[in-house]
Design a protein around this motif. Structure first.
Motif, mmCIF file in Angstrom:
data_model
loop_
_atom_site.group_PDB
_atom_site.id
_atom_site.type_symbol
_atom_site.label_atom_id
_atom_site.label_comp_id
_atom_site.label_asym_id
_atom_site.label_seq_id
_atom_site.Cartn_x
_atom_site.Cartn_y
_atom_site.Cartn_z
ATOM 1 N N PHE A 179 7.918 4.103 -32.788
ATOM 2 C CA PHE A 179 7.452 3.963 -31.414
ATOM 3 C C PHE A 179 6.100 3.259 -31.378
ATOM 4 O O PHE A 179 5.914 2.269 -30.663
ATOM 5 C CB PHE A 179 7.349 5.339 -30.753
ATOM 6 N N GLU A 180 5.160 3.742 -32.174
ATOM 7 C CA GLU A 180 3.820 3.161 -32.120
ATOM 8 C C GLU A 180 3.775 1.763 -32.728
ATOM 9 O O GLU A 180 3.160 0.846 -32.158
ATOM 10 C CB GLU A 180 2.808 4.064 -32.813
ATOM 11 N N HIS A 275 8.858 -3.625 -15.193
ATOM 12 C CA HIS A 275 9.579 -4.557 -16.060
ATOM 13 C C HIS A 275 9.119 -4.404 -17.513
ATOM 14 O O HIS A 275 9.938 -4.428 -18.443
ATOM 15 C CB HIS A 275 9.346 -5.993 -15.595
ATOM 16 N N HIS A 276 7.819 -4.251 -17.724
ATOM 17 C CA HIS A 276 7.306 -4.071 -19.088
ATOM 18 C C HIS A 276 7.785 -2.745 -19.683
ATOM 19 O O HIS A 276 8.110 -2.673 -20.875
ATOM 20 C CB HIS A 276 5.779 -4.118 -19.085
ATOM 21 N N PHE A 277 7.827 -1.712 -18.854
ATOM 22 C CA PHE A 277 8.326 -0.421 -19.322
ATOM 23 C C PHE A 277 9.789 -0.527 -19.729
ATOM 24 O O PHE A 277 10.210 0.051 -20.751
ATOM 25 C CB PHE A 277 8.149 0.636 -18.227
ATOM 26 N N ALA A 278 10.581 -1.289 -18.983
ATOM 27 C CA ALA A 278 11.995 -1.469 -19.323
ATOM 28 C C ALA A 278 12.143 -2.113 -20.697
ATOM 29 O O ALA A 278 13.035 -1.751 -21.479
ATOM 30 C CB ALA A 278 12.690 -2.321 -18.260
ATOM 31 N N ALA A 282 14.032 -0.851 -24.101
ATOM 32 C CA ALA A 282 14.977 -1.711 -24.813
ATOM 33 C C ALA A 282 14.569 -1.895 -26.269
ATOM 34 O O ALA A 282 15.424 -2.056 -27.149
ATOM 35 C CB ALA A 282 15.074 -3.069 -24.116
ATOM 36 N N SER A 283 13.263 -1.854 -26.541
ATOM 37 C CA SER A 283 12.751 -2.068 -27.903
ATOM 38 C C SER A 283 12.850 -0.827 -28.769
ATOM 39 O O SER A 283 12.963 -0.938 -30.001
ATOM 40 C CB SER A 283 11.282 -2.514 -27.844
ATOM 41 N N VAL A 284 12.791 0.357 -28.151
ATOM 42 C CA VAL A 284 12.679 1.593 -28.927
ATOM 43 C C VAL A 284 13.876 2.521 -28.746
ATOM 44 O O VAL A 284 14.272 3.225 -29.677
ATOM 45 C CB VAL A 284 11.384 2.351 -28.541
ATOM 46 N N ALA A 446 15.337 -5.970 -34.374
ATOM 47 C CA ALA A 446 15.605 -4.549 -34.595
ATOM 48 C C ALA A 446 16.008 -4.282 -36.046
ATOM 49 O O ALA A 446 15.508 -3.338 -36.673
ATOM 50 C CB ALA A 446 16.698 -4.067 -33.637
ATOM 51 N N ILE A 447 16.901 -5.104 -36.584
ATOM 52 C CA ILE A 447 17.316 -4.919 -37.975
ATOM 53 C C ILE A 447 16.131 -5.118 -38.920
ATOM 54 O O ILE A 447 15.950 -4.361 -39.886
ATOM 55 C CB ILE A 447 18.458 -5.882 -38.331
#
Length: 499
Positions: A179-180, A275-278, A282-284, A446-447
């Motif tokens: 996360f961080e 939008h940034h929170f979304a 999506a990233s985590v 992600a990979i």
């Protein structure tokens, strides 16, 4: 609105559903409605989607329509039919669904309206910054940020100082680090520090929001979900433009999106932040639990862990690096591409833990061709659904599908890509990231993130599970939405390797 009025509206909606109950037409797949108006089979599906679909496949065949929470979803169960669905463009569309559900879930306005001309197209173009040459800079940044978090939180003990084992909860360990490090890579850091304060609280709010994510995707009004609306607002406010303006080392991807949002006066600061929170989700949201499962399966299989660890060490040696646990290590994008056994282990973990639904919305009534000899009639507004978990766990495709085999995707020292169903080679055999034009644009990043995390973990630490635990099982409440979470956390021990 008074409770009585809410009750009357609810009864009215149920009555309308009863009056409009759908009946099967000629040429349509078998129709499974359930006995509860509107709800249909939603409760059974959510309890165990894989088992639900497999049971109905045995009864109705490879194609059937199910009423789930007011939607009619036609499931295509035979992976040999997947290419015909994926290549459909004009008559089947994913964006109609995502353009409605994402704004509802993350709290920003629908961007297809005339208020935001060209914004949707520009946002879609921005995702190119997660791939190609741009992936190199992201990967290098993630490597440095992972090293910062590992060094400060877990590598303080040096060999010879204190060689005892430390205990931890594996899911929390993975989630905290990923996360961080991902946040720092995507959004940057304070100008005068390497790390943000309040990251622990942000992560806890994120996890609480994530618990309610399946209900929001189902478009349950957020005001019915307790403190979720307050939690979401706190998460959004973390990304307000005036706050982000003080962050440095922000990724090109996020900078481009922020500059894009500033071009639209009709977007409020809260909308931009949402939008940034979304993108944070999506990233985590799927990468962190995917990291957990990869770590869990490797630690649970010491022989696999040693093979992968040796592969990682060999890549460093070939690059002229002599690893020592008291120094920082770096893996380039090119080096990460030379770890086929590690990638196979990650893919095998994804096969066992991912349960996404690939959906398309029918744009008109038409005959959907499934293969050379057959087609079915579908109605405008129906959802056509592929559920790859059924393929991932198919014993005809994967021998002993419930067993983790770290080298399942390896053959003669190279990546294995030939898997068969009914004697025919499958074009699609592993689908944790979606399909066709709707595949996750951040899948390569992600990979790489997961590879980097595991490289550091295996190089720096001895690892083992604590005794007296049952094996990890999946929590099916997120079925259909991506990587499943563990039903309970797993305790493990780790200590710094003396290398």
């Amino acid at each position: 609105m008074s409770p009585l009025l809410l009750l009357l509206l609810g009864l009215l909606s149920v009555l309308l559903c009863v009056l409009r109950r759908r009946n099967r037409r000629d040429g349509e797949p078998p129709l499974i409605k359930g006995w509860i108006p509107y709800i249909g089979k939603a409760l059974e599906f959510r309890k165990d989607a894989h088992q639900f679909l497999e049971e109905h496949k045995k009864k109705y065949g490879d194609v059937f329509t199910v009423q789930i929470a007011g939607k009619y979803m036609t499931f295509i169960m035979d992976p040999l039919m997947y290419p015909n669905i994926i290549k459909q463009g004009r008559q089947l569309d994913f964006h109609e669904f995502s353009n409605t559900v994402a704004p509802f879930t993350f709290g920003y306005p629908i961007i297809t309206s005339s208020e935001f001309p060209g914004l949707k197209e520009a946002i879609n173009r921005s995702f190119q910054l997660l791939q190609g040459e741009n992936l190199t800079a992201l990967t290098e940044s993630m490597m440095g940020n992972l090293m910062v978090v590992f060094r400060q939180d877990h590598l303080g003990t040096r060999p010879g100082e204190n060689e005892g084992w430390r205990s931890g909860s594996m899911f929390n360990f993975c989630y905290s680090v990923m996360f961080e490090a991902t946040f720092l890579t995507m959004y940057g850091r304070p100008q005068s520090a390497h790390r943000h304060s309040g990251m622990g609280m942000l992560k806890e709010d994120f996890l609480r929001f994530d618990t309610m994510f399946p209900l929001l995707i189902a478009q349950i009004p957020i005001w019915l979900l307790g403190q979720t609306i307050t939690i979401r607002q706190r998460l959004i406010e973390f990304f307000l433009p005036h706050q982000m303006s003080y962050w440095s080392h922000t990724s090109q991807f996020i900078r481009t999106r922020a500059e894009l949002f500033e071009q639209y006066d009709t977007l409020r600061d809260g909308d931009k932040a949402a939008h940034h929170f979304a993108i944070l989700w999506a990233s985590v949201g799927n990468t962190a639990p995917a990291t957990f499962w990869a770590m869990y399966h490797l630690v649970s299989h010491p022989e696999a862990l040693e093979v992968v660890r040796q592969e990682i060490q060999n890549v460093l040696i070939l690059g002229g690096d002599n690893f020592r646990s008291d120094t920082d290590v770096t893996f380039s994008r090119d080096q990460l591409d030379k770890l086929p056994y590690l990638e196979s282990a990650i893919n095998e973990s994804l096969r066992l833990s991912s349960a996404s639904t690939n959906i398309r919305v029918a744009q008109e009534d038409f005959s959907l061709r499934l293969h050379a000899e057959g087609s079915v009639a579908v109605r405008k507004g129906d959802i056509i659904a592929l559920y790859p978990q059924s393929m991932h766990l198919d014993p005809e495709i994967y021998e002993e599908p419930q067993t983790f085999r770290f080298d399942r995707f390896m053959q003669d020292g190279k990546e294995k890509t030939d898997f068969y169903k009914g004697g025919q080679r499958l074009r699609y055999y592993l689908m944790p990231f979606g399909s066709g034009s709707t595949m996750c644009p951040g899948r390569y990043f992600a990979i790489n993130e997961i590879k980097q995390f595991l490289c550091l973990l295996l190089l720096y630490f001895d690892l083992e599970l604590e005794e007296g635990q049952t094996r990890a099982t999946v929590d099916n409440s997120r079925a259909g939405l991506g990587v499943l979470l563990p039903a309970t956390d797993i305790r493990f021990r780790y200590r710094l390797r003396n290398v």
